[in-house]
Design a protein around this motif. Structure first.
Motif, mmCIF file in Angstrom:
data_model
loop_
_atom_site.group_PDB
_atom_site.id
_atom_site.type_symbol
_atom_site.label_atom_id
_atom_site.label_comp_id
_atom_site.label_asym_id
_atom_site.label_seq_id
_atom_site.Cartn_x
_atom_site.Cartn_y
_atom_site.Cartn_z
ATOM 1 N N VAL A 236 28.211 -24.407 6.122
ATOM 2 C CA VAL A 236 27.026 -23.940 6.836
ATOM 3 C C VAL A 236 26.201 -22.961 6.015
ATOM 4 C CG1 VAL A 236 28.087 -21.958 8.001
ATOM 5 C CG2 VAL A 236 26.186 -23.159 9.093
ATOM 6 N N GLN A 237 26.842 -22.215 5.102
ATOM 7 C CA GLN A 237 26.085 -21.274 4.273
ATOM 8 C C GLN A 237 25.081 -22.028 3.410
ATOM 9 O OE1 GLN A 237 27.501 -18.541 6.180
ATOM 10 N NE2 GLN A 237 26.802 -17.578 4.305
ATOM 11 N N ASP A 238 25.536 -23.149 2.843
ATOM 12 C CA ASP A 238 24.627 -23.951 2.026
ATOM 13 C C ASP A 238 23.590 -24.670 2.880
ATOM 14 O OD1 ASP A 238 25.916 -23.189 -0.294
ATOM 15 O OD2 ASP A 238 27.255 -24.928 -0.317
ATOM 16 N N VAL A 239 23.998 -25.116 4.064
ATOM 17 C CA VAL A 239 23.049 -25.766 4.974
ATOM 18 C C VAL A 239 21.949 -24.774 5.355
ATOM 19 C CG1 VAL A 239 22.732 -26.778 7.261
ATOM 20 C CG2 VAL A 239 24.710 -27.432 5.881
ATOM 21 N N ALA A 240 22.347 -23.551 5.716
ATOM 22 C CA ALA A 240 21.369 -22.544 6.115
ATOM 23 C C ALA A 240 20.420 -22.200 4.976
ATOM 24 C CB ALA A 240 22.085 -21.283 6.595
ATOM 25 N N ARG A 241 20.972 -22.101 3.773
ATOM 26 C CA ARG A 241 20.116 -21.787 2.630
ATOM 27 C C ARG A 241 19.159 -22.939 2.356
ATOM 28 N NH1 ARG A 241 19.214 -18.414 -1.354
ATOM 29 N NH2 ARG A 241 18.725 -19.148 -3.451
ATOM 30 N N GLY A 242 19.665 -24.165 2.456
ATOM 31 C CA GLY A 242 18.794 -25.322 2.249
ATOM 32 C C GLY A 242 17.676 -25.396 3.259
ATOM 33 N N MET A 243 17.964 -24.983 4.485
ATOM 34 C CA MET A 243 16.924 -24.921 5.513
ATOM 35 C C MET A 243 15.967 -23.764 5.254
ATOM 36 S SD MET A 243 19.269 -25.391 8.920
ATOM 37 C CE MET A 243 17.918 -24.814 9.964
ATOM 38 N N GLY A 244 16.546 -22.592 4.994
ATOM 39 C CA GLY A 244 15.747 -21.373 4.925
ATOM 40 C C GLY A 244 14.796 -21.305 3.759
ATOM 41 N N LEU A 245 15.082 -22.050 2.696
ATOM 42 C CA LEU A 245 14.165 -22.062 1.558
ATOM 43 C C LEU A 245 12.854 -22.760 1.888
ATOM 44 C CD1 LEU A 245 16.695 -22.679 -1.353
ATOM 45 C CD2 LEU A 245 15.419 -20.587 -0.862
ATOM 46 N N ASP A 246 12.839 -23.510 2.961
ATOM 47 C CA ASP A 246 11.589 -24.052 3.494
ATOM 48 C C ASP A 246 10.835 -22.890 4.142
ATOM 49 O OD1 ASP A 246 9.582 -25.217 5.120
ATOM 50 O OD2 ASP A 246 10.754 -27.043 5.389
ATOM 51 N N GLN A 247 9.681 -22.558 3.598
ATOM 52 C CA GLN A 247 8.953 -21.378 4.071
ATOM 53 C C GLN A 247 8.531 -21.489 5.522
ATOM 54 O OE1 GLN A 247 5.784 -20.311 1.389
ATOM 55 N NE2 GLN A 247 7.139 -20.238 -0.395
ATOM 56 N N ARG A 248 8.480 -22.704 6.053
ATOM 57 C CA ARG A 248 8.151 -22.857 7.465
ATOM 58 C C ARG A 248 9.306 -22.416 8.367
ATOM 59 N NH1 ARG A 248 7.078 -29.106 7.368
ATOM 60 N NH2 ARG A 248 9.026 -28.855 6.194
ATOM 61 N N ILE A 249 10.520 -22.339 7.807
ATOM 62 C CA ILE A 249 11.702 -21.986 8.579
ATOM 63 C C ILE A 249 12.143 -20.565 8.262
ATOM 64 C CG2 ILE A 249 14.130 -22.562 9.021
ATOM 65 C CD1 ILE A 249 13.398 -25.481 8.379
ATOM 66 N N GLY A 250 12.380 -20.279 6.972
ATOM 67 C CA GLY A 250 12.784 -18.936 6.562
ATOM 68 C C GLY A 250 14.281 -18.705 6.717
ATOM 69 N N LEU A 251 14.831 -17.826 5.880
ATOM 70 C CA LEU A 251 16.268 -17.575 5.854
ATOM 71 C C LEU A 251 16.747 -16.628 6.945
ATOM 72 C CD1 LEU A 251 16.769 -17.233 2.003
ATOM 73 C CD2 LEU A 251 17.964 -18.863 3.476
ATOM 74 N N LYS A 252 15.877 -15.779 7.454
ATOM 75 C CA LYS A 252 16.314 -14.762 8.412
ATOM 76 C C LYS A 252 16.781 -15.393 9.721
ATOM 77 C CE LYS A 252 13.540 -10.949 6.600
ATOM 78 N NZ LYS A 252 12.510 -9.935 6.903
#
Length: 447
Positions: A236-252
């Motif tokens: 999930v850490q990698d999944v979250a990072r892969g999602m969050g790098l999309d600026q429309r989503i964000g890591l926070k």
């Protein structure tokens, strides 16, 4: 500008200190004489990094005062903030208890003199500001005033920084006069080019609830993805990072864990559902968010049980962290308040530590819980160590020392603080959220 703050709880105290730091003359009012006396003695009622220093500095400069007297604070103030508590009603049905807000409005009305802007800072349902205006008119028909909404967006643990450096300021007003006064109040932030959004009153009230509900949605969403990761073998850490790098989503707010807590998200999501229900509007996403959060805590109990071999009866469980997040002493809706009682009920012997939250935790948790002065004492002879809150001192814990202290090197990390590889090398059986467990102690290679 002369400012009065009604309520010296979390929001009122931080806001009062912040406005004084802006250079305004601020009087904070609270009915609780013991609380005001403690503040006068330098003992603040809440723990918040940096707050003690900013209060002390502005008191010494003569810009920040504390009193129990509304008569002393209201008449000379151009702006009066209502910053009292709005807890969930005792019925537990999502309604916000506005007793303290309306009581403050009545008392403020009695002391109004010249034109005053009354600002609702507390988190309140849509329409509350209009009710405050109605109450003030009833009590003091001749008063010259406007009622505005100015919701707070303070993160516990970062509240002082957030007040002085906010992402945005939201002001809900209906008159030009009130708008000018509140913009002048926040002039130091305008110089820093921080966005100030001026809206209608109802819009400002709803922005607060909508913001918190969306953040809670991100937390519940990533927790559901974490649960899926555990079943399919993903990280999930990698999944979250892969999602969050999309600026429309964000890591926070894409950090999996035992679910959200604190004074805002649980209460505000339920309140938004109640507002929507009364307005005849479906809020199915927020309904699911609340359900997922409750289920996540139950899942964490099962995770701990499985790490203990299927039963917690008679096992010593060390719990590191009790508050809902680090850098606060706030225990409101903390995951520990659900998880620890469930473990105790099944026969676990819980030894707990928290850097700031143990005073309140002693009042809220079962009497069987043993509170320890340091994390290593809590972990002594433990059958499992559970990291509940990611305080910095736990992130830097000495794993070699820890392994020598525990009865069994089993570590359940509900905040994914540690690397599975590092824990395996340290000789721990390691269980986290949304990642495969690793076995550094009980694997065949190590037995």
């Amino acid at each position: 500008m002369n400012v009065a703050i009604i309520g010296t709880g979390y929001v009122g105290l931080v806001s009062g200190a912040g406005f004084a730091e802006f250079g305004h003359r601020v009087v904070c009012v609270d009915k609780d004489e013991s609380k005001i006396m403690c503040v006068h003695n330098g003992d603040l009622p809440i723990y918040e990094p940096g707050l003690e220093e900013i209060v002390k500095r502005n008191r010494q400069a003569g810009r920040l005062q504390f009193t129990t007297s509304l008569e002393e604070a209201i008449p000379g103030s151009q702006v009066v903030f209502i910053a009292v508590g709005t807890p969930e009603s005792r019925r537990g049905d999502g309604y916000a208890d506005l007793t303290y807000v309306y009581e403050a409005a009545r008392e403020i009305a009695s002391f109004l003199g010249n034109y005053t802007v009354i600002v609702v800072k507390s988190t309140v349902p849509v329409g509350t500001a209009r009710q405050v205006a109605r109450i003030v008119r009833e009590v003091n028909p001749g008063a010259e005033f406007d009622v505005a909404s100015n919701p707070e967006f303070l993160r516990e643990g970062d509240a002082v920084f957030d007040f002085l450096n906010p992402d945005r300021v939201v002001i809900g007003v209906e008159s030009e006069k009130a708008r000018r006064i509140l913009l002048d109040l926040y002039r130091p932030l305008q110089k820093k080019e921080i966005p100030i959004l001026v809206t209608g009153v109802e819009t400002a009230e709803l922005i607060k609830y909508a913001s918190n509900a969306f953040l809670a949605t991100k937390i519940s969403f990533i927790n559901e993805i974490a649960n899926l990761c555990e079943e399919v073998g993903a990280d999930v850490q990698d999944v979250a990072r892969g999602m969050g790098l999309d600026q429309r989503i964000g890591l926070k707010f894409l950090q999996p864990g035992p679910g959200y807590g604190g004074s805002c998200f649980p209460k505000d999501t339920k309140a938004l559902l109640r507002i929507a229900q009364e307005s005849g509007v479906a809020c199915r996403i927020v309904e699911a968010v609340v359900e997922v959060n409750a289920a996540q805590r139950a899942r964490m109990v099962r995770k701990i049980r499985q790490a203990l071999g299927g039963s917690e009866a008679g096992k010593v469980v060390a719990v590191l962290g009790l508050t809902f997040k680090p850098d606060t002493d706030d225990m409101r809706e903390a995951p520990s308040l659900t998880i620890i009682p469930a473990l105790v009920e099944r026969g676990a012997l819980v030894r707990a530590h928290d850097p700031q939250g143990m005073k309140e935790a002693r009042r809220l948790l079962p009497s069987e819980v043993l509170f320890c002065d340091d994390p290593y004492e809590a972990c002594s002879e433990a059958d499992a160590v559970v990291l509940m809150t990611e305080w910095n001192e736990y992130k830097n814990i000495d794993l070699s020392r820890l392994k020598r202290l525990v009865r069994k090197p089993v570590f359940v990390d509900l905040r994914n603080v540690f690397s599975p590889g590092d824990m395996e090398k340290a000789g721990f059986d390691y269980f986290s959220v949304g990642r495969k467990p690793v076995y550094g102690f009980s694997s065949p290679a190590c037995s």
